[in-house]
Write a protein that holds these residues in place. Structure first.
Motif, PDB file in Angstrom:
ATOM      1  N   THR A   1       0.857  -1.184   0.000  1.00 43.44           N
ATOM      2  CA  THR A   1       0.000   0.000   0.000  1.00 43.44           C
ATOM      3  C   THR A   1       0.892   1.232   0.000  1.00 43.44           C
ATOM      4  O   THR A   1       1.975   1.222   0.588  1.00 43.44           O
ATOM      5  CB  THR A   1      -0.947   0.011   1.233  1.00 43.44           C
ATOM      6  OG1 THR A   1      -1.840   1.118   1.124  1.00 43.44           O
ATOM      7  CG2 THR A   1      -0.192   0.118   2.531  1.00 43.44           C
ATOM      8  N   TRP A   2       0.477   2.262  -0.684  1.00 39.24           N
ATOM      9  CA  TRP A   2       1.280   3.482  -0.739  1.00 39.24           C
ATOM     10  C   TRP A   2       0.342   4.684  -0.794  1.00 39.24           C
ATOM     11  O   TRP A   2      -0.824   4.576  -1.150  1.00 39.24           O
ATOM     12  CB  TRP A   2       2.208   3.479  -1.962  1.00 39.24           C
ATOM     13  CG  TRP A   2       1.506   3.315  -3.277  1.00 39.24           C
ATOM     14  CD1 TRP A   2       1.172   2.147  -3.899  1.00 39.24           C
ATOM     15  CD2 TRP A   2       1.019   4.351  -4.129  1.00 39.24           C
ATOM     16  NE1 TRP A   2       0.517   2.388  -5.086  1.00 39.24           N
ATOM     17  CE2 TRP A   2       0.419   3.737  -5.257  1.00 39.24           C
ATOM     18  CE3 TRP A   2       1.039   5.752  -4.055  1.00 39.24           C
ATOM     19  CZ2 TRP A   2      -0.163   4.473  -6.278  1.00 39.24           C
ATOM     20  CZ3 TRP A   2       0.454   6.486  -5.086  1.00 39.24           C
ATOM     21  CH2 TRP A   2      -0.124   5.839  -6.180  1.00 39.24           C
ATOM     22  N   GLY A   3       0.878   5.817  -0.394  1.00 42.83           N
ATOM     23  CA  GLY A   3       0.049   7.011  -0.393  1.00 42.83           C
ATOM     24  C   GLY A   3       0.759   8.194   0.216  1.00 42.83           C
ATOM     25  O   GLY A   3       1.990   8.239   0.274  1.00 42.83           O
TER      26      GLY A   3
ATOM     27  N   ASP B   1      -5.416  12.218   4.498  1.00 39.79           N
ATOM     28  CA  ASP B   1      -4.649  10.993   4.268  1.00 39.79           C
ATOM     29  C   ASP B   1      -5.257  10.237   3.093  1.00 39.79           C
ATOM     30  O   ASP B   1      -6.476  10.039   3.040  1.00 39.79           O
ATOM     31  CB  ASP B   1      -4.672  10.134   5.539  1.00 39.79           C
ATOM     32  CG  ASP B   1      -3.960   8.810   5.362  1.00 39.79           C
ATOM     33  OD1 ASP B   1      -2.774   8.737   5.696  1.00 39.79           O
ATOM     34  OD2 ASP B   1      -4.604   7.836   4.890  1.00 39.79           O
ATOM     35  N   MET B   2      -4.402   9.812   2.147  1.00 41.04           N
ATOM     36  CA  MET B   2      -4.868   9.094   0.966  1.00 41.04           C
ATOM     37  C   MET B   2      -3.972   7.884   0.750  1.00 41.04           C
ATOM     38  O   MET B   2      -2.745   7.992   0.863  1.00 41.04           O
ATOM     39  CB  MET B   2      -4.811  10.018  -0.254  1.00 41.04           C
ATOM     40  CG  MET B   2      -5.222   9.370  -1.553  1.00 41.04           C
ATOM     41  SD  MET B   2      -5.158  10.541  -2.947  1.00 41.04           S
ATOM     42  CE  MET B   2      -3.395  10.877  -3.031  1.00 41.04           C
ATOM     43  N   ALA B   3      -4.576   6.720   0.467  1.00 39.80           N
ATOM     44  CA  ALA B   3      -3.786   5.509   0.255  1.00 39.80           C
ATOM     45  C   ALA B   3      -4.448   4.603  -0.776  1.00 39.80           C
ATOM     46  O   ALA B   3      -5.680   4.570  -0.902  1.00 39.80           O
ATOM     47  CB  ALA B   3      -3.590   4.757   1.568  1.00 39.80           C
ATOM     48  N   TYR B   4      -3.618   3.846  -1.478  1.00 35.82           N
ATOM     49  CA  TYR B   4      -4.084   2.935  -2.524  1.00 35.82           C
ATOM     50  C   TYR B   4      -3.393   1.590  -2.340  1.00 35.82           C
ATOM     51  O   TYR B   4      -2.170   1.539  -2.149  1.00 35.82           O
ATOM     52  CB  TYR B   4      -3.760   3.512  -3.902  1.00 35.82           C
ATOM     53  CG  TYR B   4      -4.058   2.582  -5.064  1.00 35.82           C
ATOM     54  CD1 TYR B   4      -5.352   2.495  -5.581  1.00 35.82           C
ATOM     55  CD2 TYR B   4      -3.058   1.807  -5.634  1.00 35.82           C
ATOM     56  CE1 TYR B   4      -5.628   1.657  -6.651  1.00 35.82           C
ATOM     57  CE2 TYR B   4      -3.333   0.967  -6.703  1.00 35.82           C
ATOM     58  CZ  TYR B   4      -4.618   0.893  -7.209  1.00 35.82           C
ATOM     59  OH  TYR B   4      -4.903   0.063  -8.259  1.00 35.82           O
TER      60      TYR B   4
ATOM     61  N   PHE C   1      -9.069   1.842  -2.020  1.00 37.05           N
ATOM     62  CA  PHE C   1      -8.588   3.225  -1.991  1.00 37.05           C
ATOM     63  C   PHE C   1      -9.260   3.934  -0.822  1.00 37.05           C
ATOM     64  O   PHE C   1     -10.470   3.786  -0.618  1.00 37.05           O
ATOM     65  CB  PHE C   1      -8.936   3.932  -3.299  1.00 37.05           C
ATOM     66  CG  PHE C   1      -8.607   5.401  -3.305  1.00 37.05           C
ATOM     67  CD1 PHE C   1      -7.322   5.843  -3.554  1.00 37.05           C
ATOM     68  CD2 PHE C   1      -9.599   6.348  -3.057  1.00 37.05           C
ATOM     69  CE1 PHE C   1      -7.017   7.199  -3.564  1.00 37.05           C
ATOM     70  CE2 PHE C   1      -9.307   7.701  -3.054  1.00 37.05           C
ATOM     71  CZ  PHE C   1      -8.010   8.125  -3.310  1.00 37.05           C
TER      72      PHE C   1
ATOM     73  N   LEU D   1      -9.600   7.765   1.350  1.00 28.60           N
ATOM     74  CA  LEU D   1      -9.371   9.210   1.433  1.00 28.60           C
ATOM     75  C   LEU D   1      -9.993   9.682   2.738  1.00 28.60           C
ATOM     76  O   LEU D   1     -11.215   9.642   2.902  1.00 28.60           O
ATOM     77  CB  LEU D   1     -10.006   9.933   0.249  1.00 28.60           C
ATOM     78  CG  LEU D   1      -9.859  11.458   0.234  1.00 28.60           C
ATOM     79  CD1 LEU D   1      -8.402  11.872   0.068  1.00 28.60           C
ATOM     80  CD2 LEU D   1     -10.712  12.067  -0.880  1.00 28.60           C
TER      81      LEU D   1
END
Length: 199
Positions: free
Chosen positions: A54-56, A72-75, A92, A94
């Motif tokens: 996971t990254w963001g 905070d945002m992550a995918y 995903f 947000l």
């Protein structure tokens, strides 16, 4: 779609309110892994499995290093697994998030800051099985977590972070905006490390 626009506006308010309040801004870029709950694996398995990375990132600000907010945002690609039959599944998130921290060493120079977080935002899931859509939804959700920022200089440091995510139920008969704060049935934990920049 109205809820998505609402969260976009909330994110903009967080970003523009920090400089207006003379808060110290920060940006974080991270990598990590999901585990527990619907991620379907333990923390030790997550640490040994690079296929579900996971990254963001996050951007926000704090006032005197104590009270603040960030988006905070992550995918995560292959959140549900990397088997060919599962396609390019992903999750995903947000999350506009509140932060409460304890700055040790002040707001400049070397130091560290343990903190706690609580957020409320958007969780999107996409999963198909053998080409047939199984899950494709946008849900409201919340996050709670904690971590520590360790700064080597005034402007650069490292962040280690843990957050727990869970959806909340949506029911048009519940209230005007159709949100019930009962816990939803989708949850997972995220552990991450990354670089943090103060400005």
């Amino acid at each position: 779609m109205r809820l998505i626009r609402l969260f976009a506006v909330a994110a903009a308010i967080v970003l523009f309110a920090a400089p207006a309040a003379r808060a110290q801004g920060h940006a974080n870029i991270f990598v990590g892994s999901n585990f527990s709950g619907d991620a379907g694996r333990s923390l030790s398995a997550a640490l040994n499995d690079g296929s579900r990375l996971t990254w963001g990132g996050a951007i926000g600000g704090t006032f005197k290093g104590i009270f603040g907010a960030e988006v905070d945002m992550a995918y995560t690609r292959h959140f549900f697994g990397s088997d060919d039959s599962l396609g390019n599944n992903y999750v995903f998130t947000l999350m506009p998030t509140l932060i409460v921290g304890v700055p040790v060493g002040g707001e400049s120079g070397p130091g560290f800051r343990p903190y706690g977080t609580a957020g409320f935002g958007w969780i999107r899931r996409d999963l198909s099985i053998s080409g047939v859509d199984a899950i494709k939804d946008n849900d409201l959700g919340y996050s709670v977590g904690f971590g520590v920022d360790g700064f080597a200089t005034t402007h650069f440091g490292v962040r280690a972070d843990y957050r727990y995510f869970r959806t909340v139920n949506s029911d048009d008969s519940t209230n005007v905006v159709g949100i019930s704060f009962d816990r939803g049935n989708f949850s997972f934990s995220r552990g991450s490390v990354g670089a943090i920049f103060r400005f």
